[in-house]
Enzyme design. Structure first.
Site, mmCIF file in Angstrom:
data_model
loop_
_atom_site.group_PDB
_atom_site.id
_atom_site.type_symbol
_atom_site.label_atom_id
_atom_site.label_comp_id
_atom_site.label_asym_id
_atom_site.label_seq_id
_atom_site.Cartn_x
_atom_site.Cartn_y
_atom_site.Cartn_z
ATOM 1 N N ASP A 160 -73.276 25.373 -21.550
ATOM 2 C CA ASP A 160 -72.810 24.273 -22.295
ATOM 3 C C ASP A 160 -72.005 23.045 -21.442
ATOM 4 O O ASP A 160 -72.323 21.937 -21.733
ATOM 5 C CB ASP A 160 -71.947 24.742 -23.366
ATOM 6 C CG ASP A 160 -71.492 23.658 -24.353
ATOM 7 O OD1 ASP A 160 -72.414 23.116 -25.029
ATOM 8 O OD2 ASP A 160 -70.106 23.108 -24.621
ATOM 9 N N ARG A 167 -76.630 15.713 -22.593
ATOM 10 C CA ARG A 167 -76.661 15.231 -23.962
ATOM 11 C C ARG A 167 -75.843 13.998 -24.144
ATOM 12 O O ARG A 167 -76.353 12.985 -24.722
ATOM 13 C CB ARG A 167 -76.394 16.256 -25.042
ATOM 14 C CG ARG A 167 -77.351 17.553 -25.196
ATOM 15 C CD ARG A 167 -76.814 18.475 -26.008
ATOM 16 N NE ARG A 167 -76.381 18.039 -27.342
ATOM 17 C CZ ARG A 167 -75.494 18.471 -28.045
ATOM 18 N NH1 ARG A 167 -74.472 19.354 -27.568
ATOM 19 N NH2 ARG A 167 -75.050 18.129 -29.283
ATOM 20 N N SER A 182 -74.285 24.594 -28.844
ATOM 21 C CA SER A 182 -73.026 23.972 -27.973
ATOM 22 C C SER A 182 -71.620 24.511 -28.593
ATOM 23 O O SER A 182 -70.743 25.049 -28.144
ATOM 24 C CB SER A 182 -73.235 22.549 -28.051
ATOM 25 O OG SER A 182 -71.799 22.123 -27.578
HETATM 26 N N1 URA Z 1 -69.008 19.529 -30.427
HETATM 27 C C1 URA Z 1 -69.641 20.368 -29.502
HETATM 28 O O1 URA Z 1 -68.948 21.288 -28.856
HETATM 29 N N2 URA Z 1 -70.835 20.374 -29.392
HETATM 30 C C2 URA Z 1 -71.461 19.451 -30.114
HETATM 31 O O2 URA Z 1 -72.668 19.404 -29.870
HETATM 32 C C3 URA Z 1 -71.055 18.709 -30.916
HETATM 33 C C4 URA Z 1 -69.734 18.831 -31.329
#
Ligand code: URA
Length: 433
Positions: A160, A167, A182
Site C-alpha cells: 500500500d 495512485r 488500500s
Molecule cells: N484512504 C486510503 O487509505 N486509501 C484510499 O485509497 C482512499 C482513502
C-alpha cells in the site's frame, strides 16, 4: 508471466487470478516491474474494475507484503478511517479522545491523496514529529499513550505504501477496488479488531454520490468480515470543506483549538458520532448516550488534550505546540478571498479547492514533491450561508504572493451562489453497523 499480458488482460475486463495478482505486486515491490507498468495496471483496474474475490485477494496480498500485527482482545482495539475529504482533520482530535475514554488505537494512516489531505502529512507539520516507526516501537508507543499513528513502511503494508503514493500522482485514486484494498490492508495489518469507516460523500470526496458510497460500504464490510474485523460505516456529507481550515499545520492548529474546547459545530458533530461508534464497537460503552457523555467529559476536563500531548511526545514531536500553536510552521502571507457576487451558497466544488491548494504546495504533484506545511486556506462559508459581494470569505496562507492571489481567485470561482435562501445540509447521512 509477462506483465504486459496481465495489463492487457485486466484492460480488457478479465479477472486476474491470485497467482497473477501476486506476481504483479511482488514484482513491482522488488523492482522487476517498473512504475510505468504499475501505473498502467492501476489505470486498467480503474476502468475495468475487479470482482469481489479479486478485491479480497488484492487486500490479502497487500497485508502479506509486510507483517500482520495482532493485539489481545482485552485491549479493546479500534480504529477509524476516512475515505478522504477536504479539511478532514477528524483523526487528529478523535484518536486522543477515544484513547482517553479507554480504547486502544493502533493506526496505520496515509498521506495526502489526490485533492485530499492526509493525516500523516498533517501530523508531520508538528516540529520533529515522526511517523516512521518499527512494529516494536509502534507497540511501545501504544502501551505508553493508548494510541499510535504511523505510516506504511518496508515492514508494514509496503504494497500500500508504494501503490498509494503512485495512485496519488497517476489519476487512479477513485477506484472502489483500489480504495478497498488500500484501506482494509492498513486497517487489518495494524491489528485493530474493530473499525469505523467515515465514508465521505460529495464534491470534496472521492465518492460523489450515495449509490457509489453504498457499493463501497458493502465492499469494506465484506472484506472486514472475511478477515475477522468488525466494520461499521458512517456516511458523512463532504460538500463543504470540513471545519474552517484546510492545510497541514492549519488543521493541526484547528484540532488543538477544538481539544482546548473551541466550539466547532461540524467538527464536533462528526467527531462525536465517530467516537461513539468506536466506543460501542470496541465494547468500551454500551449505549450512545454513555459513549457521548464520555466524549464530552474527556474534552471538557482536558484529558483528551493531555493524551494528545503525550502521543506527540512519544512520536518525538514537540508537545509545546498544544500550548502555543505559533510554534507550528507559519506562512509569510495571508491573501484575502473576496466575494465577487452576492447570494446564498448552493454548491462548493471542494475537490477543486483541494487541487487549487496544491499550487501553494499543501499537497503533491509528483511522487517526490516537497510539501509546505504552513500553507492552506481559511474558509468560513458553508452551503446555505449568505455571502455579500466584497465580503472577505476566507484567506489563502502562502509563501508566494502571486501564487496565493491566483489560488484565492480559483477558490472563489468554486463557490456557486443562488439568489434565494438555501437549506443547510445535514452532515451525518447514515450509519450501517
Ligand atoms: N484512504 C486510503 O487509505 N486509501 C484510499 O485509497 C482512499 C482513502
Amino acid at each position: 508471466m509477462n506483465p504486459v499480458e496481465l495489463i492487457i488482460k485486466k484492460r480488457d475486463g478479465n479477472k486476474l487470478t491470485q497467482n497473477e495478482l501476486e506476481f504483479f505486486i511482488k514484482s513491482y515491490l522488488s523492482g522487476k516491474i517498473p512504475e510505468y507498468q504499475m501505473s498502467a495496471m492501476l489505470m486498467a483496474i480503474f476502468f475495468s474494475g475487479m470482482e469481489p474475490e479479486e478485491i479480497q485477494t488484492l487486500t490479502e496480498i497487500y497485508i502479506n507484503s509486510g507483517k500482520w500485527i495482532k493485539f489481545p482482545k482485552r485491549m479493546n482495539t479500534v480504529d477509524k478511517h476516512s475515505t478522504g475529504g477536504v479539511g478532514d482533520k477528524i483523526t487528529i482530535p478523535l484518536a486522543p479522545i477515544v484513547a482517553a475514554c479507554g480504547a486502544t488505537i493502533p493506526m496505520i494512516s496515509g498521506r495526502g491523496l489526490g485533492h485530499t489531505g492526509g493525516t500523516l502529512d498533517k501530523l508531520e507539520a508538528i516540529p520533529c514529529f515522526r511517523t516512521d516507526f518499527s512494529e516494536t516501537e509502534f507497540r511501545e508507543i501504544i502501551t505508553k499513550t493508548g494510541l499510535s499513528i504511523i505510516s506504511q513502511s518496508k515492514e508494514l503494508v509496503p504494497a500500500d505504501r508504494r501503490i498509494y503514493a503512485l495512485r496519488d500522482v497517476s489519476g487512479t485514486v477513485e477506484s472502489l477496488p483500489l480504495i478497498t484494498a488500500s484501506i482494509m490492508s492498513k486497517k487489518i495489518a495494524e491489528g485493530a479488531q474493530n473499525l469505523v469507516i467515515d465514508l465521505k460523500v460529495g464534491t470534496g470526496a472521492f465518492i460523489k454520490n450515495m449509490e457509489k458510497a453504498e457499493k463501497l460500504a458493502k465492499l469494506l464490510i465484506n472484506t472486514g468480515k472475511c478477515l475477522d474485523q468488525k466494520v461499521s460505516v458512517v456516511f458523512t456529507d463532504m460538500n463543504s470543506p470540513l471545519g474552517n481550515y484546510v492545510g497541514n499545520a492549519l488543521e493541526i492548529q484547528e484540532s488543538i483549538e477544538y481539544l482546548q474546547g473551541k466550539k466547532l459545530p461540524d467538527i464536533h458533530k462528526i467527531t462525536k458520532v465517530l467516537a461513539e461508534e468506536m466506543l460501542i464497537l470496541s465494547g468500551i460503552a454500551k449505549t450512545n448516550e454513555l459513549a457521548g457523555k464520555m466524549v464530552e467529559d474527556v474534552i471538557n476536563n482536558g484529558k483528551a488534550l493531555d493524551v494528545f500531548k503525550k502521543f506527540i511526545e512519544a512520536q518525538k514531536g514537540d508537545p509545546k505546540v498544544c500550548d502555543d500553536t505559533s510554534l507550528l510552521p507559519q506562512a509569510k502571507y495571508q491573501i484575502p478571498i473576496i466575494a465577487d457576487k452576492t447570494g446564498w451558497v448552493k454548491e462548493i466544488n471542494s475537490q477543486n479547492i483541494g487541487f487549487a491548494l496544491i499550487d501553494v504546495n499543501a499537497g503533491r504533484k509528483k511522487l517526490d514533491s516537497k510539501l509546505d506545511y504552513s500553507t492552506g486556506a481559511y474558509l468560513i462559508k458553508k452551503i446555505g450561508d449568505k455571502i455579500e459581494k466584497g465580503e472577505e470569505i476566507g484567506k489563502v496562507y502562502c509563501n508566494d504572493k502571486e501564487i496565493g492571489k491566483s489560488v484565492s481567485q480559483k477558490i472563489m470561482s468554486n463557490y456557486f451562489l443562488d439568489d434565494y435562501k438555501i437549506e443547510k445540509t445535514t452532515i451525518i447521512l447514515k450509519i450501517i453497523r
